[in-house]
Design an enzyme around this catalytic site. Structure first.
Site, PDB file in Angstrom:
ATOM      1  N   HIS A   1      52.773  36.191  40.071  1.00  0.00           N
ATOM      2  CA  HIS A   1      51.330  36.059  39.807  1.00  0.00           C
ATOM      3  C   HIS A   1      50.568  36.605  41.022  1.00  0.00           C
ATOM      4  CE1 HIS A   1      47.388  34.314  39.089  1.00  0.00           C
ATOM      5  NE2 HIS A   1      47.748  34.184  37.836  1.00  0.00           N
TER       6      HIS A   1
ATOM      7  N   GLU B   1      48.132  35.566  42.606  1.00  0.00           N
ATOM      8  CA  GLU B   1      47.817  34.573  43.642  1.00  0.00           C
ATOM      9  C   GLU B   1      49.035  34.335  44.532  1.00  0.00           C
ATOM     10  OE1 GLU B   1      46.353  31.628  40.921  1.00  0.00           O
ATOM     11  OE2 GLU B   1      44.666  32.959  40.468  1.00  0.00           O
TER      12      GLU B   1
ATOM     13  N   ASN C   1      48.134  29.067  31.981  1.00  0.00           N
ATOM     14  CA  ASN C   1      48.539  28.873  33.380  1.00  0.00           C
ATOM     15  C   ASN C   1      47.573  27.884  34.023  1.00  0.00           C
ATOM     16  OD1 ASN C   1      49.356  29.091  36.029  1.00  0.00           O
ATOM     17  ND2 ASN C   1      48.350  31.066  36.370  1.00  0.00           N
TER      18      ASN C   1
ATOM     19  N   SER D   1      40.428  36.219  32.521  1.00  0.00           N
ATOM     20  CA  SER D   1      39.244  35.665  31.852  1.00  0.00           C
ATOM     21  C   SER D   1      39.312  35.738  30.328  1.00  0.00           C
ATOM     22  CB  SER D   1      37.972  36.328  32.382  1.00  0.00           C
ATOM     23  OG  SER D   1      37.851  36.099  33.775  1.00  0.00           O
TER      24      SER D   1
ATOM     25  N   GLU E   1      47.629  41.800  34.458  1.00  0.00           N
ATOM     26  CA  GLU E   1      46.494  40.992  34.900  1.00  0.00           C
ATOM     27  C   GLU E   1      45.709  41.733  35.983  1.00  0.00           C
ATOM     28  OE1 GLU E   1      47.065  36.591  33.912  1.00  0.00           O
ATOM     29  OE2 GLU E   1      47.824  36.914  35.926  1.00  0.00           O
TER      30      GLU E   1
ATOM     31  N   LYS F   1      47.723  26.634  36.905  1.00  0.00           N
ATOM     32  CA  LYS F   1      47.618  26.778  38.367  1.00  0.00           C
ATOM     33  C   LYS F   1      47.746  25.392  39.016  1.00  0.00           C
ATOM     34  CE  LYS F   1      44.628  30.667  37.521  1.00  0.00           C
ATOM     35  NZ  LYS F   1      44.016  31.829  38.119  1.00  0.00           N
TER      36      LYS F   1
ATOM     37  N   GLY G   1      39.904  34.785  36.877  1.00  0.00           N
ATOM     38  CA  GLY G   1      39.047  33.706  37.342  1.00  0.00           C
ATOM     39  C   GLY G   1      37.634  34.155  37.682  1.00  0.00           C
TER      40      GLY G   1
END
Ligand code: PEP
Length: 251
Positions: A95, A97, A9, A213, A167, A11, A173
């Site tokens: 996701h 985010e 991904n 991660s 996730e 992003k 991240g």
């Protein structure tokens, strides 16, 4: 035996020259699609070009989001038909985010999952808890609820084709990976939830990725777990060498 699926991904990263260079560097080196599915989730402006540049290889191109409507007055949005039309095959939905910054909800994720199947796109549906939720022992209930809501109304065959990505938000991240036992515990729970909500056949077929991660140094241990069928990878998917190591680990 479920085939592993490794998705990078990107992003909101890379300019076009970097994106095309990445595809040039990886498209003929990824393992065969019979061994592992190798997917790159790229920003919208590059999708068409990357699909063309990777045509005939085992590298698949995915979108990071889409709208659920067919067309219409939705300024700035991209429809499932548009993605299908340019040859995209997978789409990331929900996701964390997008849930945090763009008002994505379990309901919109479910509408998008239905829209994805209507247009022949494979959804990669993300679920996961915050650190606060984990520390207050809400992980299992929260993830079960997200999974059930995301899959509501899908047929058994559609659920079998779905890719779920567990996730934990605290691991995205941050460099803080869930231990392979922690990750597998939740993925096993997700499979039980799918068995109860849909069927045991669907639960055996659905692929469940871990994301948070993941990097070449920890991917083997994660993929060795009983219920982890792949990885959704942000930071470590940006460099071709690192992405290739990740997909090779899945092969
Ligand atoms: C992600 O983007 O879904 C992700 C897991 O990011 P990272 O690998 O950088 O934690």
């Amino acid at each position: 035996m479920r085939k592993k699926v490794i998705a990078g991904n990107w992003k909101m990263n890379k300019v076009l020259a970097e994106a095309t260079q990445f595809v040039a560097d990886t498209k003929d080196k990824v393992p065969g699609a019979d061994k592992v599915e190798s997917v790159v989730c790229a920003p919208f402006p590059y999708l068409s070009e990357l699909v063309q540049k990777s045509a005939g290889t085992d590298l698949e191109i995915a979108a990071q989001n889409m709208h659920y409507e067919e067309s219409g007055a939705f300024t700035g949005e991209v429809s499932p038909a548009m993605l299908k039309d340019i040859g995209v095959s997978y789409v990331v939905l929900g996701h964390s985010e997008r849930r945090e910054y763009f008002a994505e909800t379990d309901e919109t994720v479910n509408k998008k999952a239905h829209a994805a199947f209507k247009h022949g796109l494979t959804p990669i549906i993300c679920v996961g808890e915050t650190l606060e939720q984990r520390e207050s022992n809400q992980t299992m209930d929260l993830v079960a609820d997200q999974v059930k809501k995301a899959l509501a109304g899908l047929t058994e065959d559609q659920v079998k084709e779905t890719i779920l990505a567990y996730e934990p938000i605290w691991a995205i991240g941050t460099g803080k990976t869930a231990t392979s036992e922690q990750a597998n515990e939740v993925c096993t729970h997700i499979r039980i939830v799918v068995a109860e909500a849909v069927s045991t056949d669907a639960a055996q077929a659905v692929r469940i990725q871990y994301g948070g991660s993941v990097k070449p140094a920890n991917v083997d241990e994660l993929l060795a777990q009983s219920d982890i069928d792949g990885a959704l990878v942000g930071g470590a998917s940006l460099e071709a060498d690192s992405f290739l190591k990740l997909v090779e680990a899945g092969a």
